[in-house]
Design an enzyme around this catalytic site. Structure first.
Site, PDB file in Angstrom:
ATOM      1  N   TYR A 194       0.825  -1.214   0.000  1.00 21.53           N
ATOM      2  CA  TYR A 194       0.000   0.000   0.000  1.00 21.53           C
ATOM      3  C   TYR A 194       0.860   1.265   0.000  1.00 21.53           C
ATOM      4  O   TYR A 194       0.485   2.266  -0.598  1.00 21.53           O
ATOM      5  CB  TYR A 194      -1.000  -0.020   1.166  1.00 21.53           C
ATOM      6  CG  TYR A 194      -2.241  -0.799   0.777  1.00 21.53           C
ATOM      7  CD1 TYR A 194      -3.252  -0.204   0.034  1.00 21.53           C
ATOM      8  CD2 TYR A 194      -2.358  -2.141   1.096  1.00 21.53           C
ATOM      9  CE1 TYR A 194      -4.361  -0.922  -0.366  1.00 21.53           C
ATOM     10  CE2 TYR A 194      -3.470  -2.875   0.701  1.00 21.53           C
ATOM     11  CZ  TYR A 194      -4.468  -2.265  -0.032  1.00 21.53           C
ATOM     12  OH  TYR A 194      -5.564  -2.964  -0.458  1.00 21.53           O
ATOM     13  N   ARG A 224       1.658   1.823  -3.505  1.00 22.97           N
ATOM     14  CA  ARG A 224       0.506   2.392  -4.228  1.00 22.97           C
ATOM     15  C   ARG A 224       0.346   3.871  -3.878  1.00 22.97           C
ATOM     16  O   ARG A 224       0.008   4.688  -4.734  1.00 22.97           O
ATOM     17  CB  ARG A 224      -0.770   1.598  -3.902  1.00 22.97           C
ATOM     18  CG  ARG A 224      -0.693   0.180  -4.463  1.00 22.97           C
ATOM     19  CD  ARG A 224      -1.951  -0.611  -4.188  1.00 22.97           C
ATOM     20  NE  ARG A 224      -3.114  -0.059  -4.866  1.00 22.97           N
ATOM     21  CZ  ARG A 224      -4.372  -0.456  -4.631  1.00 22.97           C
ATOM     22  NH1 ARG A 224      -4.611  -1.391  -3.744  1.00 22.97           N
ATOM     23  NH2 ARG A 224      -5.379   0.083  -5.277  1.00 22.97           N
ATOM     24  N   HIS A 280     -14.834   2.442  -1.597  1.00 22.28           N
ATOM     25  CA  HIS A 280     -13.834   1.498  -1.082  1.00 22.28           C
ATOM     26  C   HIS A 280     -12.821   2.168  -0.152  1.00 22.28           C
ATOM     27  O   HIS A 280     -11.742   1.628   0.064  1.00 22.28           O
ATOM     28  CB  HIS A 280     -13.122   0.794  -2.244  1.00 22.28           C
ATOM     29  CG  HIS A 280     -14.004  -0.171  -2.985  1.00 22.28           C
ATOM     30  ND1 HIS A 280     -13.665  -0.761  -4.179  1.00 22.28           N
ATOM     31  CD2 HIS A 280     -15.244  -0.658  -2.675  1.00 22.28           C
ATOM     32  CE1 HIS A 280     -14.648  -1.568  -4.574  1.00 22.28           C
ATOM     33  NE2 HIS A 280     -15.622  -1.508  -3.690  1.00 22.28           N
ATOM     34  N   THR A 322     -14.645   0.832 -15.242  1.00 21.52           N
ATOM     35  CA  THR A 322     -14.803  -0.284 -14.293  1.00 21.52           C
ATOM     36  C   THR A 322     -15.156  -1.557 -15.044  1.00 21.52           C
ATOM     37  O   THR A 322     -15.921  -1.529 -16.006  1.00 21.52           O
ATOM     38  CB  THR A 322     -15.850   0.019 -13.192  1.00 21.52           C
ATOM     39  OG1 THR A 322     -15.983  -1.135 -12.358  1.00 21.52           O
ATOM     40  CG2 THR A 322     -17.198   0.411 -13.745  1.00 21.52           C
TER      41      THR A 322
END
Ligand code: OAD
Length: 259
Positions: free
Chosen positions: A72, A75, A124, A199
């Site tokens: 993460y 990212r 999210h 998406t």
């Protein structure tokens, strides 16, 4: 929904022109042209040997906290270096062209907020927030370690309960936050047009939004270079990348190109 000899952009302009409430549902493809790989693209470097779906779970974090926290952190570095492309700015302009606009995103990169879109629902969660894994106590982002190299990184500990700190994102097998979900579902059921951008339509429950909108009578417009699970439910399909299609769409709308 397409009239004879009408291009998808013209049909989309017509739908947006008359829609009072518009929802834009975005996924990882929205950020692709800003240099953030989509979720399912092959990972590179240190992360190439892992399947993202196996890193994005609480079980993976509990087993390998430094690996998941380091992934993460990598990212977050990609996101910091990313420059929002023209499609992001087009969505900001779109706010001025329709009566009501909301963006419902599956992305955790915060780029819609960074460019100044005003109503953004992050289904999210966000890479910019942290909480502990046991009790979800919030943890200040400015105290989260930011390794400069692409490496595993031990998470800090919660100052209240001592459990490891995780990114405040939704992982596989977890529930979406109730408040934001209820708002997104209400918007989908009451909008007159929904733009579905970048998406794959594979991740539930977010993938339901276009179906809810269509069932409630909205025009569903897909923007994606590839066919997806949403293509069959979309009334209008604009095949192309978000960074080209959205600016073209918004330019046509602002010129009143509603043939
Ligand atoms: P995916 O990675 O599943 O799909 C990305 C989509 O973007 C594909 O349909 C591509 O064709 C499309 N795409 C690629 N480049 C594009 C471009 N330049 N413009 C427009 N579209 C483009 O991403 P999502 O559907 O967002 O969830 O699913 C991602 C979710 O899966 C994440 O939020 C994550 C993961 O499970 C959780 O972590 C819960």
């Amino acid at each position: 929904m397409l009239k004879t000899e009408e291009s998808p952009i013209q049909a989309a302009v017509r739908a947006l022109h008359t829609a009072r409430r518009v929802v834009v549902a975005t996924g990882a493809g929205m950020s692709r042209e800003s240099g953030i790989p989509t979720f399912r693209e092959a990972l590179t470097g240190l992360w190439a040997r892992y399947d993202p779906e196996e890193l994005a779970t609480e079980a993976a974090f509990r087993r390998h906290p430094a690996r998941v926290f380091g992934w993460y952190a990598w990212r977050r570095r990609l996101v910091r270096a990313a420059v929002p492309h023209a499609g992001y700015h087009a969505l900001v302009s779109l706010e001025g062209l329709v009566s009501e606009l909301a963006i419902v995103t599956q992305n955790v990169d915060g780029l819609h907020r960074r460019v100044g879109s005003r109503r953004v629902l992050e289904l999210h969660g966000s890479l910019d927030r942290f909480s502990c894994v046991d009790a979800r106590h919030p943890f200040p982002a400015d105290r989260a370690p930011e390794p400069e190299a692409d490496t595993e990184c031990e998470p800090p500990r919660c100052e209240r309960c001592g459990s490891p700190v995780r990114p405040d994102v939704v992982w596989f097998g977890e529930m979406l936050a109730a408040g934001v979900t209820a708002e997104a579902w209400d918007l989908a059921a009451s909008c007159r047009a929904m733009l579905v951008v970048g998406t794959s339509g594979l991740v539930q429950p977010a993938a339901q939004l276009p179906f809810i909108a269509r069932d409630a009578g909205a025009t569903v417009i897909e923007v994606n270079p590839e066919p997806t699970e949403i293509s069959g439910v979309a009334h209008i399909v604009c095949r192309g990348p978000a960074g080209a299609v959205l600016p073209a769409l918004v330019a046509a709308l602002s010129q009143g190109a509603t043939k």
